[in-house]
Write an enzyme that holds these catalytic residues in place. Structure first.
Site, short mmCIF file in Angstrom:
data_model
loop_
_atom_site.label_atom_id
_atom_site.label_comp_id
_atom_site.label_asym_id
_atom_site.label_seq_id
_atom_site.Cartn_x
_atom_site.Cartn_y
_atom_site.Cartn_z
CE LYS A 79 3.96 1.90 6.77
NZ LYS A 79 4.76 2.80 5.51
CB SER A 86 4.75 2.37 -1.37
OG SER A 86 5.56 1.68 -0.74
CD GLU A 88 13.08 4.65 7.66
OE1 GLU A 88 13.88 3.67 8.31
OE2 GLU A 88 13.55 5.73 7.91
N GLY A 137 -0.18 6.90 9.24
CA GLY A 137 -1.36 6.28 8.84
C GLY A 137 -1.06 6.54 7.21
CG ASN A 176 9.54 0.49 2.33
OD1 ASN A 176 10.46 0.30 2.66
ND2 ASN A 176 9.01 1.62 2.68
CE LYS A 221 3.72 6.59 8.47
NZ LYS A 221 2.76 6.24 7.10
CB SER A 270 8.61 13.37 -0.15
OG SER A 270 8.69 12.05 0.28
CG ASP A 317 0.82 3.39 6.70
OD1 ASP A 317 0.77 3.72 5.54
OD2 ASP A 317 1.68 3.82 7.75
CB ALA A 345 4.42 13.30 0.06
#
EC number: 1.1.1.94
Length: 338
Positions: free
Chosen positions: A196, A259, A286, A141, A261, A110, A12, A249, A145
């Site tokens: 983060k 997100s 991640e 940052g 995550n 990231k 993405s 971020d 997407a």
């Protein structure tokens, strides 16, 4: 200032950054390891698995052959999963040895390499030609997407020890909806990006468990304190963590349903087991390997990171997610600022 740019990774974020660069008037080649994905991008101008219902520029060309993708490139942008970045860098270096190109190397991934706990610019520096290492640029940052695709306003950071390289990358990307600031604190920018994701897992879990805004605000605030403590111990500048690649971020990743995550944490909080969450997401989360790397780095540096440790226990020690929160709350009282 038209440049030839190779974007490696057609997920993405990689594909949307490639599309943005194409729209900015650059000559862009997008590389994917999947021939089927390359065919879809070139013939249908879509990437349905990663960015549904979006039409890519018809002048954006995708390749499955890495040599063709990076041939003549002035800039090579890595946007591959953390676990793949070393292998892809080795492949790129083998090609550059034959072509004698000297492109600027940029990455927008990231995470931390799980086996070594190294930042991704460190991984790249170990693999790319020596003369390219000083000018590695990190893009990071608050960015989704999906929002960049529809030209929502987005601001991120380009960090490099070589200020001129960061400024070049800044100019490549800037337009009416996408703005970049430069920074020389590569350590802080990369650690903010990686760490983060851990807090975003926790924020999603709180939502899945039914906790309210007070709890989520507390988690993000104390989570940022943990990120900053570890980051400074590893050489980052403290102010970086209140910038776009730090708190910026963190906010976007720990509060948004976009997100992955946050979504993974939400599913865990709602009672799904970890394997099911990973299998059903269909994309790299991640924050999971980053949690392990951060936990082990904190142990090595003797840094207190109770939220990270609690998330580590859930992910890697099968701790009951409903029990770790009361355990955090019952910790010994301490000053807020230490």
């Amino acid at each position: 200032m038209m440049k030839k740019i190779a974007v490696l990774g057609a997920g993405s974020w990689g594909s949307i950054l490639a599309n943005l660069l194409d729209e900015n008037g650059h000559s862009v080649r997008l590389w994917s390891y999947s021939p089927a994905q390359v065919t879809e991008l070139n013939e249908k101008h879509t990437n349905e698995r990663y960015v549904p219902d979006f039409k890519y520029s018809e002048t954006l060309t995708a390749y499955s052959n890495l040599t063709q993708a990076i041939d003549g490139a002035d800039v090579i942008l890595f946007v591959v999963p953390t676990k793949a970045i070393r292998e892809v860098a080795q492949q790129v270096t083998a090609v550059l040895a034959k072509t004698h190109q000297r492109p600027i190397i940029v990455h927008a991934s990231k995470g931390l390499e799980q086996e070594t706990h190294k930042r991704l610019s460190q991984v790249l520096a170990e693999e790319i030609p020596t003369e390219l290492r000083q000018a590695i640029v990190v893009l990071s940052g608050p960015s989704h997407a999906e929002e960049v695709a529809r030209h929502d306003i987005t601001l991120i950071t380009a960090a490099s020890a070589d200020e001129s390289a960061a400024e070049l990358v800044q100019q490549l990307f800037m337009n009416d909806y996408f703005r970049i600031y430069t920074n020389t604190d590569v350590v802080g920018v990369e650690l903010g990006a990686a760490l983060k994701n851990i807090i975003a897992l926790g924020a999603g879990a709180l939502h899945g468990l039914g906790y309210g805004d007070d709890a989520k605000a507390a988690l993000m605030t104390r989570g940022l304190a943990e990120i900053s403590r570890l980051g400074v111990a590893l050489g980052a500048e403290p102010l970086t963590f209140i910038g776009l690649s730090g708190v910026g971020d963190l906010i976007v990743t720990a509060t948004s349903v976009h997100s992955r995550n946050w979504r993974a944490g939400n599913e865990l909080g709602a009672g799904q087991d970890l394997k099911t969450v990973i299998d059903t997401m269909g994309m790299v989360i991640e924050g999971i390997p980053s949690t392990k790397a951060a936990y082990e780095l904190a142990q090595q540096q003797n840094i207190e990171m109770p939220i990270t440790e609690a998330i580590y226990d859930v992910l890697y020690k099968s701790a009951d997610i409903k029990e770790v929160i009361p355990q955090l709350m019952r910790r010994e009282g301490k000053p807020e600022i230490q």
